[in-house]
Scaffold this motif. Structure first.
Motif, PDB file in Angstrom:
ATOM      1  N   PHE A  28     -14.431  -7.033 -12.206  1.00  0.00           N
ATOM      2  CA  PHE A  28     -13.262  -7.043 -13.094  1.00  0.00           C
ATOM      3  C   PHE A  28     -11.970  -6.857 -12.300  1.00  0.00           C
ATOM      4  O   PHE A  28     -10.926  -7.417 -12.652  1.00  0.00           O
ATOM      5  CB  PHE A  28     -13.395  -5.947 -14.150  1.00  0.00           C
ATOM      6  N   LYS A  29     -12.035  -6.062 -11.223  1.00  0.00           N
ATOM      7  CA  LYS A  29     -10.844  -5.864 -10.400  1.00  0.00           C
ATOM      8  C   LYS A  29     -10.411  -7.171  -9.741  1.00  0.00           C
ATOM      9  O   LYS A  29      -9.212  -7.451  -9.594  1.00  0.00           O
ATOM     10  CB  LYS A  29     -11.103  -4.794  -9.335  1.00  0.00           C
ATOM     11  N   ASP A  30     -11.379  -7.989  -9.352  1.00  0.00           N
ATOM     12  CA  ASP A  30     -11.054  -9.311  -8.809  1.00  0.00           C
ATOM     13  C   ASP A  30     -10.303 -10.142  -9.836  1.00  0.00           C
ATOM     14  O   ASP A  30      -9.352 -10.865  -9.506  1.00  0.00           O
ATOM     15  CB  ASP A  30     -12.334 -10.040  -8.386  1.00  0.00           C
ATOM     16  N   VAL A  31     -10.732 -10.058 -11.098  1.00  0.00           N
ATOM     17  CA  VAL A  31     -10.038 -10.783 -12.165  1.00  0.00           C
ATOM     18  C   VAL A  31      -8.595 -10.294 -12.252  1.00  0.00           C
ATOM     19  O   VAL A  31      -7.651 -11.089 -12.327  1.00  0.00           O
ATOM     20  CB  VAL A  31     -10.753 -10.586 -13.519  1.00  0.00           C
ATOM     21  N   ALA A  32      -8.419  -8.968 -12.224  1.00  0.00           N
ATOM     22  CA  ALA A  32      -7.084  -8.381 -12.335  1.00  0.00           C
ATOM     23  C   ALA A  32      -6.181  -8.795 -11.179  1.00  0.00           C
ATOM     24  O   ALA A  32      -4.966  -8.931 -11.340  1.00  0.00           O
ATOM     25  CB  ALA A  32      -7.189  -6.857 -12.405  1.00  0.00           C
ATOM     26  N   GLU A  81     -13.353 -14.329 -26.885  1.00  0.00           N
ATOM     27  CA  GLU A  81     -14.145 -14.953 -27.951  1.00  0.00           C
ATOM     28  C   GLU A  81     -13.857 -16.442 -28.106  1.00  0.00           C
ATOM     29  O   GLU A  81     -14.673 -17.195 -28.647  1.00  0.00           O
ATOM     30  CB  GLU A  81     -13.895 -14.232 -29.280  1.00  0.00           C
ATOM     31  N   ALA A  82     -12.686 -16.886 -27.608  1.00  0.00           N
ATOM     32  CA  ALA A  82     -12.349 -18.305 -27.694  1.00  0.00           C
ATOM     33  C   ALA A  82     -12.786 -19.081 -26.455  1.00  0.00           C
ATOM     34  O   ALA A  82     -12.529 -20.289 -26.351  1.00  0.00           O
ATOM     35  CB  ALA A  82     -10.838 -18.464 -27.895  1.00  0.00           C
ATOM     36  N   GLY A  83     -13.447 -18.385 -25.524  1.00  0.00           N
ATOM     37  CA  GLY A  83     -13.891 -19.042 -24.297  1.00  0.00           C
ATOM     38  C   GLY A  83     -12.826 -19.140 -23.232  1.00  0.00           C
ATOM     39  O   GLY A  83     -13.007 -19.829 -22.215  1.00  0.00           O
ATOM     40  N   ASN A  84     -11.703 -18.444 -23.422  1.00  0.00           N
ATOM     41  CA  ASN A  84     -10.620 -18.470 -22.437  1.00  0.00           C
ATOM     42  C   ASN A  84     -10.824 -17.390 -21.377  1.00  0.00           C
ATOM     43  O   ASN A  84     -11.232 -16.264 -21.700  1.00  0.00           O
ATOM     44  CB  ASN A  84      -9.270 -18.234 -23.124  1.00  0.00           C
ATOM     45  N   ASP A  85     -10.529 -17.736 -20.122  1.00  0.00           N
ATOM     46  CA  ASP A  85     -10.592 -16.738 -19.050  1.00  0.00           C
ATOM     47  C   ASP A  85      -9.598 -15.618 -19.331  1.00  0.00           C
ATOM     48  O   ASP A  85      -8.496 -15.859 -19.838  1.00  0.00           O
ATOM     49  CB  ASP A  85     -10.253 -17.375 -17.697  1.00  0.00           C
ATOM     50  N   LEU A  86      -9.988 -14.397 -18.993  1.00  0.00           N
ATOM     51  CA  LEU A  86      -9.065 -13.282 -19.151  1.00  0.00           C
ATOM     52  C   LEU A  86      -7.915 -13.431 -18.159  1.00  0.00           C
ATOM     53  O   LEU A  86      -8.105 -13.795 -17.006  1.00  0.00           O
ATOM     54  CB  LEU A  86      -9.776 -11.952 -18.919  1.00  0.00           C
ATOM     55  N   LYS A  87      -6.715 -13.124 -18.609  1.00  0.00           N
ATOM     56  CA  LYS A  87      -5.551 -13.203 -17.731  1.00  0.00           C
ATOM     57  C   LYS A  87      -5.517 -11.989 -16.799  1.00  0.00           C
ATOM     58  O   LYS A  87      -5.815 -10.877 -17.234  1.00  0.00           O
ATOM     59  CB  LYS A  87      -4.268 -13.254 -18.563  1.00  0.00           C
ATOM     60  N   PRO A  88      -5.144 -12.194 -15.535  1.00  0.00           N
ATOM     61  CA  PRO A  88      -5.120 -11.063 -14.585  1.00  0.00           C
ATOM     62  C   PRO A  88      -4.306  -9.872 -15.074  1.00  0.00           C
ATOM     63  O   PRO A  88      -4.739  -8.726 -14.962  1.00  0.00           O
ATOM     64  CB  PRO A  88      -4.510 -11.679 -13.319  1.00  0.00           C
ATOM     65  N   GLU A  89      -3.113 -10.128 -15.645  1.00  0.00           N
ATOM     66  CA  GLU A  89      -2.276  -9.009 -16.076  1.00  0.00           C
ATOM     67  C   GLU A  89      -2.857  -8.279 -17.280  1.00  0.00           C
ATOM     68  O   GLU A  89      -2.429  -7.168 -17.609  1.00  0.00           O
ATOM     69  CB  GLU A  89      -0.857  -9.500 -16.399  1.00  0.00           C
ATOM     70  N   GLY A  90      -3.865  -8.892 -17.925  1.00  0.00           N
ATOM     71  CA  GLY A  90      -4.485  -8.268 -19.087  1.00  0.00           C
ATOM     72  C   GLY A  90      -5.722  -7.462 -18.766  1.00  0.00           C
ATOM     73  O   GLY A  90      -6.417  -6.989 -19.676  1.00  0.00           O
ATOM     74  N   VAL A  91      -6.023  -7.294 -17.482  1.00  0.00           N
ATOM     75  CA  VAL A  91      -7.186  -6.500 -17.058  1.00  0.00           C
ATOM     76  C   VAL A  91      -6.707  -5.407 -16.116  1.00  0.00           C
ATOM     77  O   VAL A  91      -5.968  -5.673 -15.167  1.00  0.00           O
ATOM     78  CB  VAL A  91      -8.241  -7.379 -16.345  1.00  0.00           C
ATOM     79  N   PHE A  92      -7.113  -4.183 -16.376  1.00  0.00           N
ATOM     80  CA  PHE A  92      -6.729  -3.071 -15.503  1.00  0.00           C
ATOM     81  C   PHE A  92      -7.959  -2.202 -15.258  1.00  0.00           C
ATOM     82  O   PHE A  92      -8.560  -1.687 -16.190  1.00  0.00           O
ATOM     83  CB  PHE A  92      -5.620  -2.231 -16.127  1.00  0.00           C
ATOM     84  N   VAL A  93      -8.332  -2.078 -13.987  1.00  0.00           N
ATOM     85  CA  VAL A  93      -9.521  -1.316 -13.597  1.00  0.00           C
ATOM     86  C   VAL A  93      -9.093   0.054 -13.090  1.00  0.00           C
ATOM     87  O   VAL A  93      -8.269   0.156 -12.173  1.00  0.00           O
ATOM     88  CB  VAL A  93     -10.323  -2.059 -12.507  1.00  0.00           C
ATOM     89  N   GLU A 116       5.284  -1.802 -23.365  1.00  0.00           N
ATOM     90  CA  GLU A 116       5.607  -3.218 -23.154  1.00  0.00           C
ATOM     91  C   GLU A 116       4.764  -4.138 -24.036  1.00  0.00           C
ATOM     92  O   GLU A 116       4.980  -5.356 -24.046  1.00  0.00           O
ATOM     93  CB  GLU A 116       5.407  -3.591 -21.683  1.00  0.00           C
ATOM     94  N   GLY A 117       3.803  -3.569 -24.759  1.00  0.00           N
ATOM     95  CA  GLY A 117       2.977  -4.373 -25.656  1.00  0.00           C
ATOM     96  C   GLY A 117       2.037  -5.316 -24.931  1.00  0.00           C
ATOM     97  O   GLY A 117       1.709  -6.392 -25.448  1.00  0.00           O
ATOM     98  N   ILE A 118       1.576  -4.936 -23.735  1.00  0.00           N
ATOM     99  CA  ILE A 118       0.691  -5.800 -22.951  1.00  0.00           C
ATOM    100  C   ILE A 118      -0.742  -5.637 -23.449  1.00  0.00           C
ATOM    101  O   ILE A 118      -1.327  -4.547 -23.356  1.00  0.00           O
ATOM    102  CB  ILE A 118       0.760  -5.453 -21.448  1.00  0.00           C
ATOM    103  N   GLU A 119      -1.335  -6.712 -23.974  1.00  0.00           N
ATOM    104  CA  GLU A 119      -2.739  -6.663 -24.388  1.00  0.00           C
ATOM    105  C   GLU A 119      -3.600  -6.463 -23.145  1.00  0.00           C
ATOM    106  O   GLU A 119      -3.550  -7.263 -22.210  1.00  0.00           O
ATOM    107  CB  GLU A 119      -3.140  -7.957 -25.099  1.00  0.00           C
ATOM    108  N   THR A 120      -4.366  -5.384 -23.130  1.00  0.00           N
ATOM    109  CA  THR A 120      -5.054  -4.989 -21.900  1.00  0.00           C
ATOM    110  C   THR A 120      -6.500  -4.594 -22.173  1.00  0.00           C
ATOM    111  O   THR A 120      -6.789  -3.882 -23.134  1.00  0.00           O
ATOM    112  CB  THR A 120      -4.340  -3.800 -21.226  1.00  0.00           C
ATOM    113  N   LEU A 121      -7.381  -5.058 -21.300  1.00  0.00           N
ATOM    114  CA  LEU A 121      -8.760  -4.574 -21.255  1.00  0.00           C
ATOM    115  C   LEU A 121      -8.849  -3.585 -20.100  1.00  0.00           C
ATOM    116  O   LEU A 121      -8.682  -3.956 -18.943  1.00  0.00           O
ATOM    117  CB  LEU A 121      -9.740  -5.726 -21.030  1.00  0.00           C
TER     118      LEU A 121
END
Length: 724
Positions: free
Chosen positions: A46-50, A72-84, A442-447
């Motif tokens: 996941f950190k690589d994705v981020a 759920e829509a099959g879209n890759d997660l955006k890097p800024e939306g993942v935080f490890v 900032e309202g950033i959608e984050t996993l």
């Protein structure tokens, strides 16, 4: 984000993993993974994705890595939306800390003033760039040269403004700062030898100028005279039929054209610069200017700008004079900037005062941290108004609190040296908290992927972490995957976050890869087994309850029942003949059941049933082996190992006399008489290492057997069966 599907192959040791994390009912998923299973590997992926990087397998580099992590829509997660969130990273500092502002209106007002000032500043800096020849750091260099502080740009401008208004050092504005103060030239100018030779040159020069009746030392030298001639020529003085009078050797002479004036000045200059003693002094300087390419270039520049030579005796003063000279050539831009700055200064000071007096969200964040975590330090913010107004990162201060309650200010680097691992992690988590809150603002959608963040914390501070995780659950645009190898923390998180079955997972691994499956037991497994027994629960429940009930008998002081139940966990005289009916009697003696306990097949031998159920477990896929089957395997392994050693020892009196640590003492006896083969000895050693904690089990602590690999238990059971 309603779900995240992970499909991995050969990522940091994960041979294969396919799983869908569902967030439709709860915004959190918690995964219990024993050490070495997959936890850190999944977090790294996941950190690589981020970070927008490809994943790999560090050990088997030739294997083809596949990574698909989609919503759920099959879209890759955006890097800024993942935080490890790693277990610990001392160097981590959130780069979003400055976004937590006390008051958006204050910042907007302040920014409006700053924008106008910055626009004027950019105009001036562009002009200074052309004058000085510097490509960057103009603001810092000017401020440092005038005030010794690279951050005091406006202070520097105000300090030299009067000299600029008086056209001081305007004659130096054609000199290039970049040519004079390159690193190697600067070193030479500051060398003792060069300074001594320049001083010798200036001593002769000053004496010659002092003896001149045309020039005046400190007031009018040959450089000034040349500038006057150029100015008169440029402004058409002589074309307007004006004339000037010059005085030399007490004789006043009228000059009516520019050619005669230039000739007169050149003759006077030559009388000084061609002086043999002065030339001798210059030759000493000249030798120092041929040491390298930079110095040779400077020598060439110096030959074209002789007026620079007298200034070299004091490099710091020359730096200041150059900036003053440049500013005289862009006086209008300087005036615009200072006027704009002065107009806005009063407004900015009023805003700063409001910022100082306002309780900021930063203060709330730090106050909450100080109250939640039990650590020997208090965190403060030292530059509150700068954070709010200048977009600076917060300057965090620390006060160390001793056992006597005394508080002492301390630097972070010194504080870290005296903190325990858990306390250091608390300090690290403070930066994580900053990041979380900034993303919220900032309202950033984050996993968020939390990787064992409670490691090395005591219970009080673990609950502080749980509080923060619960805070995150209340933020609608946040999702969490919480990974942990600590089963107690896993249970606590599951309870405090009110997670349901579909959001709680255990991990298993076999040769084909890693599996993440829903947790079977949401609560105490002992309660589940107990409720199922009277109404026909399976034999695995019955057998798994034995170590639980034995511990209850021990805690309740029922020594007789405890000793009897021990006969089902070790090979004691008469153990092989014990029946299900005997076990039912003991269960009823120790535990109260809601309905009457009436087990079928009273005459069945418990050990025979144990081995039968262990054999059945061997046929079950690893990912389908539940807690009760693991206990059955652990019990069967130890019983078979003890039967094997007792047969080898063949000493009934010795074996019957063992009152504690029976498996270990049997192995000691075997080793003493060297009666086991090497392979048998290795196998029994494994039994003594793997099974004791797993069988002495109770409703509060069954993590050790959960950590035990199903595959390892099955392999060990096969080995002891071969021994028997």
């Amino acid at each position: 984000m309603q779900s995240v599907t992970v499909d991995l192959q050969f990522c940091y040791g994960i041979a294969a993993l396919s799983h869908k994390f569902d967030f439709s009912q709860r915004r959190q998923n918690v995964v219990y993974a024993p050490n070495g299973m997959m936890k850190s590997s999944l977090a790294l992926t996941f950190k690589d994705v981020a970070e927008g990087k490809d994943s790999c397998d560090r050990i088997h580099a030739a294997r083809e890595t596949k990574r698909a992590i989609v919503d759920e829509a099959g879209n890759d997660l955006k890097p800024e939306g993942v935080f490890v969130v790693e277990p610990y990273n001392e160097a981590y500092k959130s780069n979003r800390m400055s976004t937590l502002l006390a008051n958006a209106q204050l910042r907007e007002r302040y920014d409006a003033v700053r924008r106008e000032i910055d626009e004027k500043k950019l105009i001036l800096l562009a002009a200074l760039k052309g004058c000085s020849g510097l490509k960057d750091n103009i603001e810092e260099n000017l401020a440092r040269d005038v005030t010794n502080d690279p951050s005091e740009f406006f202070t520097a401008l105000k300090r030299v403004k009067d000299e600029v208004d008086q056209d001081a050092h305007a004659n130096l504005c054609d000199l290039k700062y970049s040519m004079i103060f390159s690193p190697k030239v600067s070193d030479q100018l500051n060398s003792g030898t060069f300074k001594a030779d320049i001083e010798g040159y200036m001593e002769v020069y000053d004496r010659l100028v002092g003896g001149s009746t045309f020039f005046r030392r400190g007031a009018f030298n040959h450089n000034n005279a040349s500038d006057v001639a150029k100015s008169l020529k440029a402004n058409g003085f002589f074309k307007a039929e004006h004339s000037v009078y010059v005085k030399n050797k007490d004789v006043r002479k009228e000059i009516e054209n520019e050619e005669d004036l230039e000739k007169f000045i050149e003759e006077e200059k030559s009388s000084i610069l061609d002086d043999p003693e002065l030339k001798k002094q210059f030759e000493k300087i000249d030798k120092l200017l041929t040491k390298n390419a930079d110095m040779k270039e400077f020598r060439s520049y110096l030959s074209q700008h002789e007026k620079l030579i007298p200034e070299l005796s004091n490099p710091p003063r020359l730096r200041q004079r150059l900036w003053i000279g440049y500013l005289t050539s862009c006086r209008d831009a300087l005036k615009e900037l200072i006027d704009t700055y002065d107009r806005g200064r009063e407004a900015m000071e009023a805003i700063v005062e409001e910022a100082r007096n306002e309780a900021t969200r930063w203060a709330d964040v730090l106050s909450e941290f100080n109250s939640r975590f039990s650590v020997p330090f208090i965190v403060t913010m030292e530059n509150q108004h700068d954070v709010i107004l200048n977009a600076n990162a917060p300057s965090i201060g620390f006060r160390f609190r001793g056992l006597d309650g005394e508080e002492v200010s301390v630097q972070e680097s010194d504080l870290v040296r005296v903190l325990s691992n858990g306390e250091k992690r608390a300090l690290y988590l403070l930066n994580i908290i900053f990041e979380v809150i900034a993303r919220r603002e900032e309202g950033i959608e984050t996993l968020f992927i939390f990787d064992d963040i409670a490691d090395s914390f005591d219970y009080k501070n673990k609950y502080a972490i749980v509080e923060y995780l619960r805070d995150i659950t209340e933020i609608g645009h946040f999702r969490q995957i919480i990974l942990t190898h600590n089963y107690d923390f896993y249970r606590t998180i599951s309870s405090r976050l009110d997670l349901k079955r579909e959001n709680k997972f255990h991990t298993l691994r076999n040769e084909s890869g890693v599996f993440i499956r829903q947790e079977k037991y949401q609560n105490n497994p002992f309660s589940h087994w107990k409720e199922k027994l009277p109404v026909g629960g399976n034999d695995d429940f019955l057998l798994a309850m034995i170590p639980f009930v034995r511990n209850i008998a021990e805690y309740a002081g029922r020594e007789h029942s405890e000793n009897k139940l021990t006969q089902y966990l070790h090979v004691k005289p008469g153990s092989v003949d014990l029946t299900v009916g005997d076990l039912e009697f003991l269960f009823k003696d120790v535990v109260e059941f809601k309905s009457d306990l009436n087990l079928p097949s009273h005459d069945r031998k418990v050990f025979e049933l144990l081995f039968q159920r262990a054999d059945a477990a061997m046929a079950v896929a690893d990912e389908e082996i539940e807690l009760e089957r693991k206990i059955v395997l652990a019990m069967a392994i130890r019983i078979k190992a003890e039967m094997f050693m007792i047969a080898k020892i063949a000493d009934e009196e010795f074996c019957a006399g063992i009152s504690s640590n029976q498996t270990f003492k049997l192995l000691q006896k075997c080793n003493l008489h060297n009666i086991l083969s090497t392979e048998a000895q290795k196998c029994v050693k494994q039994v003594t290492l793997m099974t004791p904690e797993n069988i002495h089990i109770n409703s509060f602590m069954y993590e050790p057997i959960l950590d035990m690999s199903n595959h390892h238990l099955k392999t060990l059971y096969e080995k002891v069966c071969v021994l028997s």
